[in-house]
Enzyme design. Structure first.
Site, short mmCIF file in Angstrom:
data_model
loop_
_atom_site.label_atom_id
_atom_site.label_comp_id
_atom_site.label_asym_id
_atom_site.label_seq_id
_atom_site.Cartn_x
_atom_site.Cartn_y
_atom_site.Cartn_z
CE LYS A 174 -5.14 -5.33 7.54
NZ LYS A 174 -3.70 -5.04 7.47
P1 NAD Z 1 -3.04 5.62 5.17
O1 NAD Z 1 -4.50 5.72 5.34
O2 NAD Z 1 -2.13 6.29 6.16
O3 NAD Z 1 -2.62 6.16 3.71
C1 NAD Z 1 -3.21 5.70 2.53
C2 NAD Z 1 -2.79 6.65 1.42
O4 NAD Z 1 -3.23 6.13 0.16
C3 NAD Z 1 -3.38 8.04 1.54
O5 NAD Z 1 -2.41 9.00 1.16
C4 NAD Z 1 -4.50 8.03 0.49
O6 NAD Z 1 -4.82 9.33 0.01
C5 NAD Z 1 -3.86 7.18 -0.57
N1 NAD Z 1 -4.79 6.62 -1.55
C6 NAD Z 1 -5.98 6.00 -1.33
N2 NAD Z 1 -6.53 5.65 -2.52
C7 NAD Z 1 -5.65 6.07 -3.49
C8 NAD Z 1 -5.64 5.98 -4.90
N3 NAD Z 1 -6.63 5.41 -5.55
N4 NAD Z 1 -4.56 6.51 -5.57
C9 NAD Z 1 -3.55 7.09 -4.91
N5 NAD Z 1 -3.51 7.16 -3.55
C10 NAD Z 1 -4.54 6.66 -2.87
O7 NAD Z 1 -2.72 4.06 5.09
P2 NAD Z 1 -1.34 3.32 5.34
O8 NAD Z 1 -1.30 2.85 6.75
O9 NAD Z 1 -0.22 4.14 4.80
O10 NAD Z 1 -1.54 2.00 4.45
C11 NAD Z 1 -1.28 1.99 3.04
C12 NAD Z 1 -1.13 0.55 2.59
O11 NAD Z 1 -0.06 -0.07 3.30
C13 NAD Z 1 -2.34 -0.37 2.80
O12 NAD Z 1 -2.37 -1.32 1.77
C14 NAD Z 1 -2.02 -1.06 4.11
O13 NAD Z 1 -2.71 -2.29 4.25
C15 NAD Z 1 -0.54 -1.25 3.94
N6 NAD Z 1 0.21 -1.46 5.18
C16 NAD Z 1 0.19 -0.55 6.19
C17 NAD Z 1 0.95 -0.77 7.33
C18 NAD Z 1 1.04 0.24 8.45
O14 NAD Z 1 1.83 0.01 9.38
N7 NAD Z 1 0.33 1.36 8.39
C19 NAD Z 1 1.69 -1.96 7.46
C20 NAD Z 1 1.69 -2.88 6.40
C21 NAD Z 1 0.96 -2.60 5.27
#
Ligand code: NAD
Length: 416
Positions: free
Chosen positions: A106
């Site tokens: 990561k």
């Molecule tokens: P992203 O940046 O596309 O979206 C994050 C979202 O969370 C946004 O809508 C943001 O406004 C919201 N957010 C942030 N702080 C917040 C809060 N305090 N309350 C409510 N909403 C809040 O990110 P993503 O890629 O969707 O990732 C989200 C999670 O999923 C992370 O934990 C990431 O590690 C995990 N993840 C992502 C992927 C991927 O393929 N993108 C894969 C596995 C895990």
């Protein structure tokens, strides 16, 4: 950061619960709880105002026993080494649970991308890649998008790395634009995996997914696609929040319209198809299913008693602290853990890497069918393990993962 909220401590606690049940050899226990490599770099960037800023970046390769390190890169003001270490460890266990030949890594940069121009973000990305170029590569460590990074960021990483090595290296990152070696279905893959595991868990619990009510925290890549695909199989998305606000409609939100609204305004706040919702209230709603899809440490000792849902499907990494997890499990809440629920992203990243290496690309249906098979197999193996060991799904997922990585570590032996 309190001890409860330190994600690396949370990972260690989750690990020990499973390692004890497995009676893991103490030597292997030590090996599997130490990151293999931790890189910290300083990245000077010329900002648009003519001043130089220096940003701290991290890349952790937690374990590469099963294959190249694999894991996203996060841009966020809250990034720190313990968070990156935890996320890299979770990637290790996730790849093992998903049955793909990758280790875990990561990366992250401490920055506030909402305050930076595209040019500044590109300069920062390229400098960071320049600093870690020797450590990454298709056979070494393959980054991907995470919070606040996307396909464009991956394109910059691929180009910078390719310039360093003198060949076009598409396999150095996944989550790339389709035009330059990305895989069809990758953007939606994490949310698709959340939908598949939610569907399987609901079936196991005897909960009809058609008409089941769902609240989603976070409406970025994972949250929006999870909401969209769950609504397509008949679930009713009644509430969504993001960092700026939330929206609630007990009759069900029009997810397509909400996605269009968010694309224009970058927040769900103000969406006319429901009432405003305080983001802090999302976990208290009277719904069947909760999908935390934002950041870690969202369901904690402070709020777990307010949860009414029967099923939590962890789209985000580490959204539930160990203390909250224990209390919820004891209350009978069924939790599909992050390392299983959100493994769809890395599984399709693996498909992307395979396609890049072959130089031969699959139809979207083929990607989705293969993902469906892998996710159902992973869910079934974790559920069977939970039954065999009479434990919760998180501990079971760790048991599956630790067993796999420990077995290969033993077979490979210690290089001295
Ligand atoms: P992203 O940046 O596309 O979206 C994050 C979202 O969370 C946004 O809508 C943001 O406004 C919201 N957010 C942030 N702080 C917040 C809060 N305090 N309350 C409510 N909403 C809040 O990110 P993503 O890629 O969707 O990732 C989200 C999670 O999923 C992370 O934990 C990431 O590690 C995990 N993840 C992502 C992927 C991927 O393929 N993108 C894969 C596995 C895990």
């Amino acid at each position: 950061m309190s001890s409860e909220n330190n994600p690396f401590n949370a990972m260690l606690e989750e690990f020990s619960g499973a390692a004890k049940l497995l009676a893991l050899d103490p030597g292997l226990w030590k090996v599997l709880t130490h990151p293999k490599r931790q890189i910290i770099v300083s990245c000077p960037v010329m900002m648009d105002n003519g001043q130089i800023e220096v940003f701290t970046g991290y890349r952790v390769q937690y374990n590469i026993t099963l294959g190249p390190a694999k894991g996203g890169i996060r841009y966020h003001p809250g990034v720190n080494l313990d968070e990156v270490k935890a996320l890299a460890a979770w990637m290790t266990w996730k790849c093992a649970v998903a049955g793909i030949p990758f280790g875990g890594g990561k990366g992250g940069i401490i920055c506030d991308p909402t305050m930076m121009s595209q040019r500044e973000l590109e300069a920062l990305t390229r400098r960071y890649v320049g600093e870690i170029a020797d450590a990454i590569g298709p056979d070494k460590d393959v980054p991907a998008p995470d919070v606040n990074t996307n396909a464009q960021t991956m394109a910059w990483i691929m180009d910078t790395y390719s310039m360093h090595v003198g060949v076009t290296s598409t396999g150095v990152v996944t989550g790339k634009p389709i035009e330059m070696g990305g895989s069809l279905g990758r953007r939606e893959a994490t949310g698709r995996g959340v939908m598949i595991t939610a569907r399987e868990a609901a079936r196991h619990l005897g909960l009809n997914i058609e008409g089941a009510t769902v609240a989603v925290q976070g409406f970025g890549n994972v949250g929006s696609v999870s909401a969209d695909l769950l609504s397509r199989i008949g679930a009713k998305i009644v509430a969504v929040t993001d960092w700026k606000g939330g929206v609630h409609n007990p009759q069900g939100l029009d997810v397509t319209a909400l996605i269009a609204w968010t694309e224009q305004r970058r927040t769900v706040a103000g969406f006319p198809g429901g009432d405003p919702l305080d983001p802090g209230k999302i976990f208290e709603l009277d719904v069947d299913i909760l999908v935390p899809a934002a950041l870690e440490n969202q369901i904690t000792a402070q709020n777990h008693h307010l949860v009414k849902a029967a099923l939590i499907v962890e789209g985000a990494n580490g959204p539930t602290t160990p203390e909250a997890h224990k209390a919820l499990h004891n209350r009978g809440v069924f939790i599909v853990p992050d390392i299983l629920a959100n493994a769809g992203g890395v599984t399709t990243s693996y498909f992307e890497w395979v396609q890049d290496r072959h130089g031969y690309f699959w139809e979207e249906d083929e990607v989705n069918e293969r993902l469906e098979r892998k996710m159902v197999a992973a869910f079934t193996s974790v559920l069977d393990t939970a039954r065999d060991y009479n434990t919760d799904m998180r501990t079971a997922a760790y048991i599956v993962a630790i067993n796999k990585v420990a077995t290969v570590t033993r077979l490979r032996g210690m290089y001295a």
